[in-house]
Design a protein around this motif. Structure first.
Motif, PDB file in Angstrom:
ATOM      1  N   TYR A 117       0.850  -1.197   0.000  1.00 35.48           N
ATOM      2  CA  TYR A 117       0.000   0.000   0.000  1.00 35.48           C
ATOM      3  C   TYR A 117       0.876   1.233   0.000  1.00 35.48           C
ATOM      4  CZ  TYR A 117       0.845   0.052   5.113  1.00 35.48           C
ATOM      5  OH  TYR A 117       1.428   0.071   6.362  1.00 35.48           O
ATOM      6  N   VAL A 118       0.257   2.353  -0.387  1.00 39.16           N
ATOM      7  CA  VAL A 118       0.884   3.670  -0.316  1.00 39.16           C
ATOM      8  C   VAL A 118      -0.088   4.578   0.429  1.00 39.16           C
ATOM      9  CG1 VAL A 118       1.771   5.664  -1.574  1.00 39.16           C
ATOM     10  CG2 VAL A 118       2.125   3.353  -2.483  1.00 39.16           C
ATOM     11  N   ILE A 119       0.329   5.084   1.572  1.00 36.14           N
ATOM     12  CA  ILE A 119      -0.499   6.010   2.346  1.00 36.14           C
ATOM     13  C   ILE A 119       0.177   7.370   2.355  1.00 36.14           C
ATOM     14  CG2 ILE A 119      -1.182   6.594   4.713  1.00 36.14           C
ATOM     15  CD1 ILE A 119      -2.106   3.756   5.083  1.00 36.14           C
ATOM     16  N   TYR A 120      -0.607   8.383   2.038  1.00 42.72           N
ATOM     17  CA  TYR A 120      -0.073   9.740   1.937  1.00 42.72           C
ATOM     18  C   TYR A 120      -0.193  10.464   3.276  1.00 42.72           C
ATOM     19  CZ  TYR A 120       0.755   9.566  -3.039  1.00 42.72           C
ATOM     20  OH  TYR A 120       1.276   9.271  -4.276  1.00 42.72           O
ATOM     21  N   THR A 121       0.903  11.103   3.664  1.00 42.31           N
ATOM     22  CA  THR A 121       0.931  11.893   4.887  1.00 42.31           C
ATOM     23  C   THR A 121       1.227  13.345   4.535  1.00 42.31           C
ATOM     24  OG1 THR A 121       3.300  11.567   5.301  1.00 42.31           O
ATOM     25  CG2 THR A 121       1.804   9.906   6.172  1.00 42.31           C
TER      26      THR A 121
ATOM     27  N   GLY B  53       2.791  17.024   4.153  1.00 39.61           N
ATOM     28  CA  GLY B  53       4.126  17.493   3.807  1.00 39.61           C
ATOM     29  C   GLY B  53       4.293  18.960   4.136  1.00 39.61           C
ATOM     30  N   SER B  54       5.454  19.351   4.618  1.00 36.95           N
ATOM     31  CA  SER B  54       5.676  20.729   5.075  1.00 36.95           C
ATOM     32  C   SER B  54       5.627  21.736   3.933  1.00 36.95           C
ATOM     33  CB  SER B  54       7.018  20.836   5.801  1.00 36.95           C
ATOM     34  OG  SER B  54       8.077  20.449   4.953  1.00 36.95           O
ATOM     35  N   THR B  55       5.844  21.281   2.694  1.00 39.85           N
ATOM     36  CA  THR B  55       5.847  22.208   1.559  1.00 39.85           C
ATOM     37  C   THR B  55       4.464  22.347   0.938  1.00 39.85           C
ATOM     38  OG1 THR B  55       6.365  20.430  -0.002  1.00 39.85           O
ATOM     39  CG2 THR B  55       8.218  21.582   1.024  1.00 39.85           C
ATOM     40  N   GLY B  56       3.468  21.662   1.484  1.00 44.29           N
ATOM     41  CA  GLY B  56       2.140  21.680   0.896  1.00 44.29           C
ATOM     42  C   GLY B  56       1.887  20.514  -0.024  1.00 44.29           C
ATOM     43  N   ARG B  57       2.904  19.691  -0.266  1.00 46.46           N
ATOM     44  CA  ARG B  57       2.768  18.540  -1.153  1.00 46.46           C
ATOM     45  C   ARG B  57       2.783  17.260  -0.313  1.00 46.46           C
ATOM     46  NH1 ARG B  57       7.496  16.607  -5.332  1.00 46.46           N
ATOM     47  NH2 ARG B  57       6.543  14.651  -6.002  1.00 46.46           N
ATOM     48  N   PRO B  58       1.679  16.515  -0.261  1.00 43.79           N
ATOM     49  CA  PRO B  58       1.667  15.265   0.515  1.00 43.79           C
ATOM     50  C   PRO B  58       2.701  14.279  -0.011  1.00 43.79           C
ATOM     51  CG  PRO B  58      -0.555  15.917  -0.122  1.00 43.79           C
ATOM     52  CD  PRO B  58       0.381  16.794  -0.892  1.00 43.79           C
ATOM     53  N   LYS B  59       3.185  13.429   0.875  1.00 44.34           N
ATOM     54  CA  LYS B  59       4.195  12.448   0.482  1.00 44.34           C
ATOM     55  C   LYS B  59       3.644  11.034   0.694  1.00 44.34           C
ATOM     56  CE  LYS B  59       6.528  13.192   4.965  1.00 44.34           C
ATOM     57  NZ  LYS B  59       5.669  14.298   5.453  1.00 44.34           N
ATOM     58  N   GLY B  60       3.844  10.181  -0.311  1.00 45.51           N
ATOM     59  CA  GLY B  60       3.330   8.824  -0.268  1.00 45.51           C
ATOM     60  C   GLY B  60       4.339   7.859   0.323  1.00 45.51           C
ATOM     61  N   VAL B  61       3.964   7.160   1.400  1.00 44.95           N
ATOM     62  CA  VAL B  61       4.842   6.196   2.057  1.00 44.95           C
ATOM     63  C   VAL B  61       4.580   4.814   1.464  1.00 44.95           C
ATOM     64  CG1 VAL B  61       5.545   5.200   4.263  1.00 44.95           C
ATOM     65  CG2 VAL B  61       4.722   7.576   4.166  1.00 44.95           C
ATOM     66  N   VAL B  62       5.615   4.188   0.923  1.00 48.06           N
ATOM     67  CA  VAL B  62       5.490   2.893   0.247  1.00 48.06           C
ATOM     68  C   VAL B  62       5.865   1.779   1.220  1.00 48.06           C
ATOM     69  CG1 VAL B  62       6.172   1.521  -1.749  1.00 48.06           C
ATOM     70  CG2 VAL B  62       6.135   4.025  -1.912  1.00 48.06           C
ATOM     71  N   VAL B  63       4.896   0.898   1.516  1.00 48.14           N
ATOM     72  CA  VAL B  63       5.109  -0.164   2.508  1.00 48.14           C
ATOM     73  C   VAL B  63       4.953  -1.532   1.851  1.00 48.14           C
ATOM     74  CG1 VAL B  63       4.307  -1.153   4.683  1.00 48.14           C
ATOM     75  CG2 VAL B  63       4.259   1.331   4.348  1.00 48.14           C
ATOM     76  N   PRO B  64       5.951  -2.416   1.953  1.00 49.97           N
ATOM     77  CA  PRO B  64       5.890  -3.739   1.327  1.00 49.97           C
ATOM     78  C   PRO B  64       5.031  -4.739   2.116  1.00 49.97           C
ATOM     79  CG  PRO B  64       8.171  -3.010   1.673  1.00 49.97           C
ATOM     80  CD  PRO B  64       7.293  -2.131   2.489  1.00 49.97           C
ATOM     81  N   HIS B  65       4.696  -5.847   1.451  1.00 49.60           N
ATOM     82  CA  HIS B  65       3.914  -6.919   2.067  1.00 49.60           C
ATOM     83  C   HIS B  65       4.581  -7.454   3.327  1.00 49.60           C
ATOM     84  CE1 HIS B  65       0.729  -8.085  -0.937  1.00 49.60           C
ATOM     85  NE2 HIS B  65       1.435  -7.212  -1.648  1.00 49.60           N
ATOM     86  N   GLY B  66       5.888  -7.705   3.242  1.00 52.05           N
ATOM     87  CA  GLY B  66       6.587  -8.306   4.374  1.00 52.05           C
ATOM     88  C   GLY B  66       6.512  -7.467   5.631  1.00 52.05           C
ATOM     89  N   ASN B  67       6.455  -6.151   5.459  1.00 49.12           N
ATOM     90  CA  ASN B  67       6.317  -5.271   6.627  1.00 49.12           C
ATOM     91  C   ASN B  67       5.013  -5.542   7.371  1.00 49.12           C
ATOM     92  OD1 ASN B  67       8.482  -4.041   5.222  1.00 49.12           O
ATOM     93  ND2 ASN B  67       8.031  -2.099   6.189  1.00 49.12           N
ATOM     94  N   VAL B  68       3.949  -5.823   6.623  1.00 50.92           N
ATOM     95  CA  VAL B  68       2.639  -6.046   7.230  1.00 50.92           C
ATOM     96  C   VAL B  68       2.601  -7.394   7.932  1.00 50.92           C
ATOM     97  CG1 VAL B  68       0.161  -6.253   6.790  1.00 50.92           C
ATOM     98  CG2 VAL B  68       1.534  -4.597   5.490  1.00 50.92           C
ATOM     99  N   THR B  69       3.033  -8.449   7.261  1.00 54.50           N
ATOM    100  CA  THR B  69       2.935  -9.781   7.854  1.00 54.50           C
ATOM    101  C   THR B  69       3.848  -9.922   9.064  1.00 54.50           C
ATOM    102  OG1 THR B  69       4.539 -10.617   6.220  1.00 54.50           O
ATOM    103  CG2 THR B  69       2.196 -10.855   5.701  1.00 54.50           C
TER     104      THR B  69
END
Length: 637
Positions: free
Chosen positions: A327-331, A333-349
């Motif tokens: 998944y990619v979840i956007y958080t 950003g200090s510049t006004g542009r949200p940043k997408g965090v890329v999380v792999p499958h292994g991180n979840v399991t």
């Protein structure tokens, strides 16, 4: 009393040598001596600082050098001896008294016992001795390089308390889900508003949709956006995207159109999944992105014609691995542009294997999906039940905004695992206090906190109402970039009452947590530093933002070569029990109801208005637990 207090201030530059610092302090002191006759009381009257009876004005730390020899006196026919009187109170937070004697310098540390315990004072005295010894050994070193903690303390915080970082074998989310489907095909997997599906039906529906998505270009290293209301269909869609090999990009329908447009433009998904009842809210969003309205008769019929068999790598455009994005979840950003965090499958399991020994979730557990799928707490809420054979209750948005209705849902559904931001739980406690008979029907086994700082003192009323049958309350600090959770602290009534501030506990077993100073050197217990996280939970980084990724995911000097650690921006400290205490942010980022908000992002948007010259955004908490953002603006004249 002829001693006058001089208020001194020095700025510490870690890069300057101690000799340079000494010269700076010397000038500061000599300049102060030019005004040494000004009574301290008059200085306070002139400056008129805000008064606080808990501390002295202008300064709280006193340094005294006694450089005159002791004199016992000499009276004929009498033997005279000096007697040291015991110190029974402290006029300041902390005082250091130095005495020159016989070619040496002797020190005494006096401290306010309301602020410091004996162990802390002893550590400070020991650190001062180490610091002085290091300076004497080499005064030309940079101040930041002078040693001041012992090797035993260094080993304690870097090895004993940091965690091992041992990782179990990584697998993908579909692998674990399909194994659970085999074990409990007929068990109810997901319910929402009276509608439910079994594990077998969830799996079959997701497989058909996944095959349809693959035909439209979905696959590993690609993205599919989801703009769906809370429903069983939303969970089916999430599972289907993961089975296709793609990563899902959740879109909160409450976001402004401009933010959604920016997210989709950045992610570049192969498709946007939505439904007929919300597609109108997406008018003008997404440009040329393919929209698939899942309840459109033509789309639904096409999906229904696909096979319900589990997908293999041969069915996908490329092999799916545990390193593939989930998944990619956007958080914010200090510049006004949200940043997408890329999380792999292994991180979840691995998140659930790492926490298994604490929770032992199983098929008897009933969970709620209370939070937005665009908030990473939802990852824990969704896969907690589905990877353990439990039941997931999707909470309709309206119910999530009514503490009393949500309390009723918890009782009716027999929920055993509740995940809440502290601010939401405080409201739930209030609803339970107003409806004690309803609250008595709760079946909770765990309440897991996350998303924002927990005020442990506010849990007293909960424990008062649940003295014997209370569920285990667990405080879990975490960050999107480190896959939901970083630390764990199980609470009970006694520990909650005794804990200071927001204690967040110990790191997960497959992570390593470090509290470091600005030079990335470890700090001992009681000393404030920035929290860094290394280990299996680290996200890949920020989508299409290599510079920002390099800035926040830095090389780890305390792990194997080539490993990274994430700079959280959170200020914490170790307590004497090896637990972390959260204090504040090191920057302007804030958390409100679990959402990370960069104040600079809001200020950047406001500053773009042609009629404004200056903007500042702050957080106000007029009532405890009720935070709100307030913008101050200067109009263009």
């Amino acid at each position: 009393f002829f001693v006058n207090t001089l208020v001194l201030r020095s700025r510490l530059d870690r890069q300057r040598t101690f000799g340079e610092l000494l010269a700076q302090v010397k000038n500061t002191v000599l300049d102060a001596f030019a005004h040494q006759d000004v009574p301290f009381e008059r200085l306070v009257d002139e400056l008129a600082p805000a008064r606080d009876i808990s501390r002295t004005p202008l300064f709280q730390a006193m340094v005294v050098l006694q450089n005159t020899p002791d004199y016992a006196g000499d009276l004929p026919g009498l033997d005279i001896e000096n007697v040291e009187l015991p110190t029974v109170n402290s006029s300041f937070d902390i005082s250091v008294h130095f005495q020159e004697f016989d070619g040496g310098l002797y020190g005494t540390l006096t401290y306010n016992t309301d602020l410091f315990d004996t162990a802390t004072a002893e550590r400070m005295a020991a650190h001062l001795q180490l610091l002085l010894a290091g300076i004497a050994e080499n005064a030309d070193r940079a101040v930041g390089d002078v040693p001041w903690i012992s090797e035993s303390e260094r080993h304690r915080v870097l090895v004993e308390w940091a965690g091992s970082g041992e990782v179990e074998a990584w697998v993908t989310v579909p692998e674990l889900l399909q194994a659970q489907v085999t074990r409990t095909p007929d068990a109810v997997a997901v319910t929402c508003g009276g509608v439910g599906v079994s594990y077998a039906e969830l799996n079959a529906r997701a497989n058909r949709l996944a095959r349809y998505l693959v035909e439209r270009g979905a696959g590993p290293e690609r993205f599919v956006a989801l703009a769906l209301p809370r429903s069983v269909e939303m969970i089916v869609a999430i599972v289907a995207v993961l089975k296709s090999g793609a990563a899902y990009v959740p879109v909160d329908l409450g976001y402004p159109v401009e933010r959604i447009t920016g997210m989709l433009g950045d992610a570049g998904p192969v498709a946007l999944l939505t439904s007929g009842d919300v597609v109108g809210q997406l008018a003008g969003v997404g440009g040329g992105i393919v929209r698939l309205v899942l309840d459109d008769p033509e789309v639904a019929a096409a999906v229904a014609r696909r096979s319900e068999a589990d997908l293999m790598d041969a069915d996908r455009v490329a092999p799916l691995t545990a390193d593939s994005p989930a998944y990619v979840i956007y958080t914010s950003g200090s510049t006004g542009r949200p940043k997408g965090v890329v999380v792999p499958h292994g991180n979840v399991t691995r998140l659930f294997s790492a926490t298994r020994r604490w929770f032992e979730f199983d098929e008897r557990d009933v969970w709620t999906l209370f939070h937005s799928s665009a908030f990473d707490f939802s990852v824990w809420e969704i896969w907690g039940p589905l990877l353990h054979g439990g039941r997931l209750v999707v909470v309709p948005f309206a119910v999530s905004r009514s503490p009393e209705d949500f309390l009723r849902l918890l009782v009716t559904e027999g929920v055993t695992v509740l995940n809440q931001t502290p601010s939401a739980f405080y409201q739930l406690m209030g609803a339970e206090g107003d409806n004690p008979e309803l609250g008595a029907g709760l079946s909770l086994r765990y309440v897991v906190f996350g998303g924002e700082a927990l005020d442990l003192a506010r849990l007293g009323q909960w424990y008062a109402r649940h003295p014997d049958t209370a569920p285990v309350l667990v405080n879990m600090y975490g960050i999107t970039e480190t896959t939901v959770h970083v630390s764990y602290l199980a609470l009970d009534q006694l520990s909650a009452a005794r804990a200071a501030g927001s204690t967040i506990g110990v790191g997960l077993p497959d992570l390593r947590v470090y509290v470091l100073d600005p030079g990335l050197a470890p700090v001992p217990a009681g000393v404030i530093g920035e929290l860094y996280v290394a280990g299996a939970g680290l996200a890949r980084g920020y989508l299409h933002r290599p510079g920002l990724t390099a800035q926040r995911f830095v090389a780890c000097p305390y792990g194997p070569p080539g490993t990274r650690m994430y700079r959280t921006g959170d200020l914490v400290r170790w307590n004497t029990h090896g637990q972390l205490e959260y204090l504040s942010r090191a920057d302007d980022q804030v958390k409100i109801r679990g959402f990370r908000i960069e104040l600079g992002e809001i200020e950047s948007v406001l500053a773009g208005h042609p009629d404004l010259t200056t903007t500042t955004v702050l957080v106000h908490e007029d009532q405890p637990g009720h935070k709100r953002l307030v913008a101050y603006i200067v109009p263009r004249t």
